[in-house]
Scaffold this active site. Structure first.
Site, short mmCIF file in Angstrom:
data_model
loop_
_atom_site.label_atom_id
_atom_site.label_comp_id
_atom_site.label_asym_id
_atom_site.label_seq_id
_atom_site.Cartn_x
_atom_site.Cartn_y
_atom_site.Cartn_z
N CYS A 18 0.67 -1.23 -0.12
CA CYS A 18 0.29 0.08 0.13
C CYS A 18 0.77 1.12 -0.05
CB CYS A 18 -0.49 0.45 1.52
SG CYS A 18 -2.14 -1.34 1.30
N GLY A 26 -0.08 0.43 -5.38
CA GLY A 26 -1.60 -0.72 -4.79
C GLY A 26 -2.46 -0.04 -5.93
N ASN A 34 0.17 0.48 5.83
CA ASN A 34 1.36 -0.37 4.67
C ASN A 34 1.90 -0.97 5.58
OD1 ASN A 34 4.76 0.47 3.16
ND2 ASN A 34 2.55 -1.11 2.78
N GLY A 35 1.54 -2.27 5.48
CA GLY A 35 2.05 -3.48 5.74
C GLY A 35 0.91 -4.53 6.66
N TYR A 50 12.25 -4.40 -6.21
CA TYR A 50 10.73 -4.73 -7.07
C TYR A 50 9.78 -3.48 -6.66
CZ TYR A 50 6.42 -6.22 -8.96
OH TYR A 50 5.79 -6.37 -10.26
N CYS A 96 14.92 -7.79 5.68
CA CYS A 96 14.11 -8.82 6.05
C CYS A 96 14.97 -9.18 4.74
CB CYS A 96 12.86 -8.60 6.11
SG CYS A 96 11.73 -10.50 6.26
#
Ligand code: SF4
Length: 482
Positions: free
Chosen positions: A9, A35, A109-110, A249, A440
């Site tokens: 998002c 999004g 967002n998440g 990306y 991550c």
């Protein structure tokens, strides 16, 4: 574009500008790639928060009339792709509620990994949820908080969350930005004259001529109002886990995320990919648009000319009507067309950012062969994607990830290439300059930095996603796309 992880998002917020909603609209334009299912803006004139939220693209939703209903100096905007909860209007954001602390709007967002746990607890206490989005738990926690001030209520609420969250929130007179302590998703802070801006990516600052100030720190809650800017630490210090896929990306190449230029990192990925997996060839061809930066880096490093041998049609909408079922793989052909004069008789290195299921790569390789390529070597600018994401990215279950269940040679046979090469995890870390493991990389390693939730529903989802039963790999040659 086709067989990709889906973006999460986009979040935008602005305080202290007479045309706040219009700037939020422009900011959402810049964040549309994060999004495309729904978008919304909430704005306040200091007395009350108004909202416009619809399904569709920013451009489809907001016109002069819609923006005229959003007066005020303070606004928050959101573009949404549903990572948790269905794609429907009720789940569009910003979420807006009124409670004992006053109105609050929230854009997220998440993915909050303990949202189900919190939701079950709150339902047991009498809360009635309007949506099935993970984000809604935050406003329920806020509404139930007994804290004396709205800031204390907010901090108390976000401190109960686990997982990935970058929030843009607003009361009728304050803009609030908050980020999880691991810093999974980006969130930048900027200034436009006297106004403050927060946004998922710096490309939104560029569009409105705002200047980048700094990132909202992991674990920080920033409260911005006429009384100034207040920074509150809501969490103990935690290990950083920036999503490396933002660099691979998701983020736009003209953005800076986690303190680095996406374009530079992505071009570096290509350079390192050429070093690690170089092959004799005549031409380097990006799979547009996702493979372009890495292909430039590959071409530079390998000293092989870069040519645009695949042309993307930018005007294809989300859906189109296929003329006949007999025309196979029409979906790829309508979006990409090979340039025969570039590909015929050539040894081609095709560069893309990732392979998820492999289905689209297979069609593209076949398309390039059909255009006369003598050899097709597929190069991927990140390691094999072997595990799903639980931190705000829509990924298929593990059994659908071709690299999770098949060897490199099986993948090569499936996509129909002469060779397939991935960047190594070391190469990826080198490209982001990560010597202290601040990223991550769970989708490449299967090792997750934030513990999974304990409740039954979430475990069911987890089990499904991690299901490792491999998909069959056909032995025969891929079918023609012509
Ligand atoms: S699992 Fe992959 S996509 Fe998800 S946050 Fe981690 S690096 Fe990003």
């Amino acid at each position: 574009m086709f067989d990709k992880f889906r973006e999460e998002c986009g979040v935008f917020g602005i305080f202290g500008h007479a045309e706040a909603a219009k700037l939020a609209y422009l900011g959402l334009y810049a964040l549309q790639h994060r999004g495309q299912e729904s978008a919304g803006i909430t704005a306040s004139d200091g007395t009350r928060i108004r909202a416009v939220r619809e399904m569709g693209y920013v451009n489809d939703i907001f016109d002069k009339d819609a923006l005229a209903t959003l007066p005020g100096h303070l606004a928050v905007g959101h573009t949404r792709y549903s990572t948790a909860g269905e794609s429907k209007l009720a789940n569009a954001q910003p979420i807006l509620i009124d409670c004992v602390h006053g109105q609050i709007a929230l854009a997220h967002n998440g993915n909050i990994v303990n949202a189900n746990e919190i939701r079950q607890r709150l339902v047991g206490l009498g809360s009635i949820f309007q949506t099935n989005s993970d984000s809604e738990v935050v406003v329920h926690l806020y509404a139930r908080s007994q804290a004396g001030t709205f800031v204390d209520a907010l901090v108390e609420s976000v401190a109960q969350l686990s997982g990935a969250f970058s929030f843009g929130m607003m009361t009728k007179d304050h803009l609030i930005a908050a980020r999880d302590p691991h810093g999974f998703r980006p969130l930048a802070l900027g200034r436009l004259a006297d106004a403050w801006v927060v946004c998922s990516e710096t490309c939104a600052l560029d569009l409105i001529n705002a200047t980048y100030v700094r990132d909202v720190e992991p674990g920080e809650v920033l409260v911005i109002g006429a009384d100034g800017v207040r920074s509150v630490r809501a969490f103990p210090k935690a290990k950083l886990s920036h999503c490396v896929f933002e660099h691979v990306y998701f983020a736009r190449p003209d953005s800076e995320v986690f303190g680095q230029s996406v374009n530079e990192v992505r071009t570096n990925l290509g350079r390192l990919l050429a070093k690690e997996t170089g092959v004799p060839a005549d031409v380097v061809v990006p799979i547009p648009d996702s493979g372009v930066c890495a292909a430039i880096g590959y071409s530079e490093e390998a000293q092989i000319p870069l040519r645009f041998g695949l042309i993307r049609n930018h005007y294809v909408g989300r859906t189109f009507i296929e003329p006949a079922q007999s025309i196979r793989h029409f979906g790829v052909k309508v979006k990409l067309n090979p340039v025969k004069s570039i590909l015929a008789g050539k040894r081609v290195v095709l560069v893309d950012d990732s392979i998820v299921r492999g289905t689209t790569s297979r069609k593209i390789v076949k398309m390039v062969r059909a255009a006369g390529a003598a050899e097709v070597h597929l190069r991927i600018s990140c390691p094999p994607t072997i595990s799903p994401c639980f931190y705000g990215v829509d990924t298929p279950r593990r059994s659908e990830l071709i690299a999770a269940t098949h060897s490199l040679d099986e993948i090569r046979r499936y996509v129909g290439a002469d060779s397939v090469g991935y960047l190594s995890l070391d190469g990826l870390m080198q490209a982001v300059g990560d010597r202290q493991q601040h990223y991550c990389t769970s989708c490449y390693t299967g090792q997750y930095p934030v513990a999974f939730p304990q409740d039954h529903n979430a475990y069911l989802q987890l089990t499904l996603k991690l299901d490792g039963t491999p998909l069959p790999i056909p032995e025969e040659e891929p079918e023609s796309v012509i």
